[in-house]
Each structure stands twice: as structure tokens, then as C-alpha cells.
Scaffold this motif. Sequence first.
Motif, PDB file in Angstrom:
ATOM      1  N   VAL A  16      34.325  44.358  40.276  1.00  0.00           N
ATOM      2  CA  VAL A  16      35.282  43.983  39.235  1.00  0.00           C
ATOM      3  C   VAL A  16      34.772  42.745  38.495  1.00  0.00           C
ATOM      4  N   ALA A  17      34.238  41.798  39.246  1.00  0.00           N
ATOM      5  CA  ALA A  17      33.726  40.569  38.625  1.00  0.00           C
ATOM      6  C   ALA A  17      32.564  40.866  37.672  1.00  0.00           C
ATOM      7  N   GLU A  18      31.669  41.759  38.078  1.00  0.00           N
ATOM      8  CA  GLU A  18      30.540  42.122  37.211  1.00  0.00           C
ATOM      9  C   GLU A  18      31.023  42.828  35.951  1.00  0.00           C
ATOM     10  N   LEU A  19      31.988  43.729  36.111  1.00  0.00           N
ATOM     11  CA  LEU A  19      32.526  44.431  34.940  1.00  0.00           C
ATOM     12  C   LEU A  19      33.267  43.465  34.019  1.00  0.00           C
ATOM     13  N   HIS A  20      33.984  42.518  34.607  1.00  0.00           N
ATOM     14  CA  HIS A  20      34.687  41.519  33.801  1.00  0.00           C
ATOM     15  C   HIS A  20      33.691  40.684  33.003  1.00  0.00           C
ATOM     16  N   GLN A  21      32.606  40.276  33.643  1.00  0.00           N
ATOM     17  CA  GLN A  21      31.569  39.510  32.951  1.00  0.00           C
ATOM     18  C   GLN A  21      30.941  40.336  31.829  1.00  0.00           C
ATOM     19  N   GLU A  22      30.654  41.605  32.108  1.00  0.00           N
ATOM     20  CA  GLU A  22      30.085  42.485  31.084  1.00  0.00           C
ATOM     21  C   GLU A  22      31.046  42.619  29.898  1.00  0.00           C
ATOM     22  N   LEU A  23      32.329  42.764  30.187  1.00  0.00           N
ATOM     23  CA  LEU A  23      33.329  42.873  29.127  1.00  0.00           C
ATOM     24  C   LEU A  23      33.365  41.602  28.293  1.00  0.00           C
ATOM     25  N   ARG A  24      33.329  40.452  28.948  1.00  0.00           N
ATOM     26  CA  ARG A  24      33.319  39.178  28.211  1.00  0.00           C
ATOM     27  C   ARG A  24      32.090  39.062  27.320  1.00  0.00           C
ATOM     28  N   LEU A  25      30.923  39.487  27.841  1.00  0.00           N
ATOM     29  CA  LEU A  25      29.700  39.433  27.036  1.00  0.00           C
ATOM     30  C   LEU A  25      29.790  40.359  25.828  1.00  0.00           C
ATOM     31  N   LEU A  26      30.354  41.543  26.027  1.00  0.00           N
ATOM     32  CA  LEU A  26      30.527  42.468  24.901  1.00  0.00           C
ATOM     33  C   LEU A  26      31.499  41.899  23.865  1.00  0.00           C
ATOM     34  N   GLU A  54      34.390  51.684  26.893  1.00  0.00           N
ATOM     35  CA  GLU A  54      33.926  52.163  28.199  1.00  0.00           C
ATOM     36  C   GLU A  54      33.990  51.064  29.242  1.00  0.00           C
ATOM     37  N   CYS A  55      33.562  49.884  28.876  1.00  0.00           N
ATOM     38  CA  CYS A  55      33.559  48.773  29.818  1.00  0.00           C
ATOM     39  C   CYS A  55      34.991  48.376  30.180  1.00  0.00           C
ATOM     40  N   ARG A  56      35.864  48.341  29.194  1.00  0.00           N
ATOM     41  CA  ARG A  56      37.272  48.001  29.451  1.00  0.00           C
ATOM     42  C   ARG A  56      37.904  49.020  30.396  1.00  0.00           C
ATOM     43  N   ALA A  57      37.649  50.289  30.169  1.00  0.00           N
ATOM     44  CA  ALA A  57      38.196  51.340  31.036  1.00  0.00           C
ATOM     45  C   ALA A  57      37.633  51.220  32.453  1.00  0.00           C
ATOM     46  N   ALA A  58      36.338  50.953  32.575  1.00  0.00           N
ATOM     47  CA  ALA A  58      35.722  50.793  33.898  1.00  0.00           C
ATOM     48  C   ALA A  58      36.293  49.572  34.603  1.00  0.00           C
ATOM     49  N   TYR A  59      36.479  48.492  33.871  1.00  0.00           N
ATOM     50  CA  TYR A  59      37.026  47.256  34.442  1.00  0.00           C
ATOM     51  C   TYR A  59      38.451  47.478  34.945  1.00  0.00           C
ATOM     52  N   VAL A  60      39.285  48.083  34.123  1.00  0.00           N
ATOM     53  CA  VAL A  60      40.675  48.339  34.523  1.00  0.00           C
ATOM     54  C   VAL A  60      40.723  49.266  35.731  1.00  0.00           C
ATOM     55  N   ALA A  62      38.414  49.764  38.016  1.00  0.00           N
ATOM     56  CA  ALA A  62      37.906  49.064  39.197  1.00  0.00           C
ATOM     57  C   ALA A  62      38.925  48.050  39.709  1.00  0.00           C
ATOM     58  N   ALA A  63      39.602  47.364  38.793  1.00  0.00           N
ATOM     59  CA  ALA A  63      40.601  46.377  39.207  1.00  0.00           C
ATOM     60  C   ALA A  63      41.782  47.047  39.904  1.00  0.00           C
ATOM     61  N   VAL A  64      42.266  48.152  39.353  1.00  0.00           N
ATOM     62  CA  VAL A  64      43.378  48.875  39.969  1.00  0.00           C
ATOM     63  C   VAL A  64      42.971  49.398  41.344  1.00  0.00           C
ATOM     64  N   THR A  65      41.757  49.928  41.448  1.00  0.00           N
ATOM     65  CA  THR A  65      41.265  50.429  42.727  1.00  0.00           C
ATOM     66  C   THR A  65      41.159  49.298  43.747  1.00  0.00           C
ATOM     67  N   GLU A  66      40.652  48.154  43.317  1.00  0.00           N
ATOM     68  CA  GLU A  66      40.527  47.015  44.228  1.00  0.00           C
ATOM     69  C   GLU A  66      41.902  46.525  44.692  1.00  0.00           C
ATOM     70  N   ILE A  67      42.860  46.459  43.784  1.00  0.00           N
ATOM     71  CA  ILE A  67      44.218  46.047  44.140  1.00  0.00           C
ATOM     72  C   ILE A  67      44.818  47.023  45.149  1.00  0.00           C
ATOM     73  N   ALA A  68      44.651  48.317  44.903  1.00  0.00           N
ATOM     74  CA  ALA A  68      45.196  49.325  45.816  1.00  0.00           C
ATOM     75  C   ALA A  68      44.534  49.231  47.191  1.00  0.00           C
ATOM     76  N   ALA A  69      43.237  48.998  47.224  1.00  0.00           N
ATOM     77  CA  ALA A  69      42.528  48.877  48.494  1.00  0.00           C
ATOM     78  C   ALA A  69      42.991  47.638  49.262  1.00  0.00           C
ATOM     79  N   LEU A  70      43.171  46.533  48.561  1.00  0.00           N
ATOM     80  CA  LEU A  70      43.653  45.315  49.215  1.00  0.00           C
ATOM     81  C   LEU A  70      45.073  45.504  49.741  1.00  0.00           C
ATOM     82  N   ARG A  71      45.911  46.171  48.962  1.00  0.00           N
ATOM     83  CA  ARG A  71      47.278  46.430  49.396  1.00  0.00           C
ATOM     84  C   ARG A  71      47.289  47.299  50.643  1.00  0.00           C
ATOM     85  N   ALA A  72      46.429  48.299  50.666  1.00  0.00           N
ATOM     86  CA  ALA A  72      46.338  49.178  51.833  1.00  0.00           C
ATOM     87  C   ALA A  72      45.839  48.412  53.057  1.00  0.00           C
TER      88      ALA A  72
END
Length: 80
Positions: A16-26, A54-60, A62-72
Motif C-alpha cells: 500500500v505504501a509503495e502504491l501510495h508513493q507511486e500515486l503521489r509521484l503521478l 490504474e494506480c488509484r484503483a490499485a491503491y484503493v 490494496a488499502a481495502v484488502t490490507e484493512i480487511a486482513a488486519l481486521r481479520a
Amino acid sequence: MKSGKHRHVLEHDRSVAELHQELRLLQLEWLDAKEVGLTECEKYRRDLMGDLEECRAAYVGAAVTEIAALRADLSGCLVG
């Protein structure tokens, strides 16, 4: 994936952090391009907007997946 400067966004598992950085660079690239008039070039604008989308969709995703995994991890699997 189509050719483009940033088309590697979805080719590898990225954090998520890498995708966020990529989104910021774009986003910064968009601002720079706008400042010098490159956004007037249809092909460049279309490619960069596609990369941003594409990057925004991948970031969102990945973030939702990470949140769900942490919640689980904290609460266990939902049943019902």
C-alpha cells in the motif's frame, strides 16, 4: 498492460505504501505537465490519466484488502 511511463504499477505485488508513493509521484507529474503545457497533448494526457486511474484503483484495492486482513487478524473471521 499498455505501454506507458508508469505501466508497471499493477505488474508486481506492491505494498500500500509503495502504491501510495507511486500515486503521489503521478500526481506531481500531472502538476508539472500542466505547468509546462504538456496536458494539452492528447496522447500524453490520456496516458497519464490512465496511469493515474490504474494506480488509484490499485491503491484503493490494496488499502481495502490490507484493512480487511488486519481486521481479520484482530477479530477473527466473520461468520454468518
